[in-house]
Design a protein around this motif. Structure first.
Motif, PDB file in Angstrom:
ATOM      1  N   THR A 140       0.983  -1.281  -0.073  1.00  0.00           N
ATOM      2  CA  THR A 140       0.103  -0.054  -0.151  1.00  0.00           C
ATOM      3  C   THR A 140       0.789   1.290   0.047  1.00  0.00           C
ATOM      4  OG1 THR A 140      -1.763  -1.220   1.192  1.00  0.00           O
ATOM      5  CG2 THR A 140      -1.775   1.451   1.191  1.00  0.00           C
ATOM      6  N   VAL A 141       0.687   1.969  -0.842  1.00  0.00           N
ATOM      7  CA  VAL A 141       1.405   3.409  -1.047  1.00  0.00           C
ATOM      8  C   VAL A 141       0.334   4.613  -1.206  1.00  0.00           C
ATOM      9  CG1 VAL A 141       3.070   4.843  -2.518  1.00  0.00           C
ATOM     10  CG2 VAL A 141       3.375   2.115  -2.250  1.00  0.00           C
ATOM     11  N   GLY A 142       0.315   5.434  -0.213  1.00  0.00           N
ATOM     12  CA  GLY A 142      -0.531   6.462  -0.304  1.00  0.00           C
ATOM     13  C   GLY A 142      -1.935   5.981  -0.289  1.00  0.00           C
ATOM     14  N   GLY A 143      -2.239   4.905   0.357  1.00  0.00           N
ATOM     15  CA  GLY A 143      -3.763   4.496   0.498  1.00  0.00           C
ATOM     16  C   GLY A 143      -4.039   3.640  -0.782  1.00  0.00           C
ATOM     17  N   GLU A 144      -2.956   3.479  -1.549  1.00  0.00           N
ATOM     18  CA  GLU A 144      -3.349   2.650  -3.079  1.00  0.00           C
ATOM     19  C   GLU A 144      -2.739   1.395  -3.072  1.00  0.00           C
ATOM     20  OE1 GLU A 144      -3.033   3.866  -7.767  1.00  0.00           O
ATOM     21  OE2 GLU A 144      -1.897   4.961  -6.262  1.00  0.00           O
ATOM     22  N   GLU A 145      -3.342   0.429  -3.473  1.00  0.00           N
ATOM     23  CA  GLU A 145      -2.861  -0.815  -3.756  1.00  0.00           C
ATOM     24  C   GLU A 145      -1.688  -0.743  -4.939  1.00  0.00           C
ATOM     25  OE1 GLU A 145      -5.386  -4.646  -2.250  1.00  0.00           O
ATOM     26  OE2 GLU A 145      -5.387  -4.154  -4.280  1.00  0.00           O
ATOM     27  N   ARG A 146      -0.552  -1.291  -4.930  1.00  0.00           N
ATOM     28  CA  ARG A 146       0.460  -1.391  -5.910  1.00  0.00           C
ATOM     29  C   ARG A 146       1.087  -2.683  -5.865  1.00  0.00           C
ATOM     30  NH1 ARG A 146       3.284   4.581  -6.658  1.00  0.00           N
ATOM     31  NH2 ARG A 146       1.509   5.954  -6.193  1.00  0.00           N
ATOM     32  N   LYS A 147       1.449  -2.996  -7.120  1.00  0.00           N
ATOM     33  CA  LYS A 147       2.148  -4.304  -7.270  1.00  0.00           C
ATOM     34  C   LYS A 147       3.759  -3.949  -6.979  1.00  0.00           C
ATOM     35  CE  LYS A 147       3.744  -7.745 -10.609  1.00  0.00           C
ATOM     36  NZ  LYS A 147       3.460  -8.421 -12.012  1.00  0.00           N
ATOM     37  N   ALA A 148       4.199  -4.779  -5.929  1.00  0.00           N
ATOM     38  CA  ALA A 148       5.759  -4.458  -5.776  1.00  0.00           C
ATOM     39  C   ALA A 148       6.633  -5.713  -6.095  1.00  0.00           C
ATOM     40  CB  ALA A 148       5.909  -4.251  -4.278  1.00  0.00           C
ATOM     41  N   GLY A 149       6.054  -6.782  -6.547  1.00  0.00           N
ATOM     42  CA  GLY A 149       6.703  -8.031  -6.832  1.00  0.00           C
ATOM     43  C   GLY A 149       5.939  -8.936  -7.409  1.00  0.00           C
ATOM     44  N   GLY A 150       6.608  -9.917  -7.973  1.00  0.00           N
ATOM     45  CA  GLY A 150       5.822 -11.203  -8.692  1.00  0.00           C
ATOM     46  C   GLY A 150       6.693 -12.517  -8.499  1.00  0.00           C
TER      47      GLY A 150
END
Length: 285
Positions: A140-150
């Motif tokens: 979570t970055v700034g309240g937003e879901e973001r992909k950080a890996g796979g």
């Protein structure tokens, strides 16, 4: 592409120091343990491709770990490209040979790896990492879901699997490949020491792999199915599944079944298990 070994002059970015391969080996390789060796290369196209080739050639055994400071041709699912600045993330592959587990249950390996990565990062980085089915790591970055890996799983011959992991650790906003991407640093990690993070992830992976293998790959008996579901951000969401054959399915993601498939309940009242495809989170159900 032939991997390039670490050179002596690797401190061009003091905010991104190189991995300490000797420290990693001391912390991970032990008698009776899973990890048999840790190799770190300066740059390569893909650690997965390299390790698959070594395994097929009989030059790598179960428990081999290959780490790259930079990947120039990293791949995700559906052959998507994965690239990042040197030493800005963790890019590694491991070789596993679950001989005592029926091949039909090997599909749980990328999900098992996701549980291990999320757990390891929670402990070592203090970041709440969620799992998007089947193998994306979300922060979570700034309240937003973001992909950080796979995670990417590939067969190496008939009896081995190579699992590749890519994690954005210190990427800054202006370095992200797409605006929807994230990193541990952007998620306010308490630590971005890659040596510490890698040790934590591999130790947790060793633990979960041991439990799953001891249970004959049974996801329920090993606790894997329940744990994955608990950390899966896809469950309870309205999703769109882009399926093979240009077919799409919209509904609520309601469960992970015994084969690791995502069960989607449609408005027509049908529950359809999805074993392959691209999942888009639409909204909370």
């Amino acid at each position: 592409m032939t991997p390039r070994e670490p050179s002596e002059n690797r401190w061009s970015d003091l905010d991104r120091p190189p991995l300490n391969v000797m420290s990693l080996r001391r912390g991970l390789v032990r008698e009776g343990g899973l990890w048999r060796g840790v190799e770190v290369v300066r740059s390569t196209g893909s650690t997965n491709s390299d390790l698959v080739a070594l395994a097929v050639a009989g030059k790598a055994e179960e428990g081999a770990v290959l780490v790259a400071e930079e990947q120039t041709a990293g791949r995700g699912r559906l052959d998507r490209q994965w690239s990042a600045p040197p030493r800005s993330g963790l890019f590694f592959s491991v070789l596993l040979r679950p001989a005592e587990v029926p091949v039909a249950r090997w599909g749980w390996l990328p999900l098992l790896t996701g549980v291990a990565v999320a757990t390891g990062l929670s402990r070592a980085a203090g970041v709440d990492t969620a799992l998007k089915w089947p193998n994306d790591l979300l922060v979570t970055v700034g309240g937003e879901e973001r992909k950080a890996g796979g995670i990417l799983a590939e067969r190496a011959g008939d009896d081995m699997v190579v699992l590749g992991v890519g994690i954005n650790v210190t990427l800054r906003e202006d370095e992200l490949p797409v605006p929807q991407a994230g990193s541990l640093a952007l998620a306010n990690a308490v630590s971005t020491d890659r040596d510490t993070l890698l040790r934590a992830v591999l130790r947790t992976l060793e633990d979960w792999y041991g439990r799953w293998r001891a249970a004959g790959g049974d996801p329920a008996a090993s606790g894997l199915q329940e744990t994955y579901a608990a950390g899966c951000a896809t469950l309870g969401r309205t999703v769109r599944a882009e399926l093979p054959g240009d077919r799409s399915l919209i509904g609520e993601a309601v469960a992970i079944d015994g084969d690791g498939r995502l069960v989607i309940a449609t408005e027509e009242g049908v529950q359809e298990p999805v074993g392959a495809g691209d999942i888009v989170h639409l909204r909370l159900a």
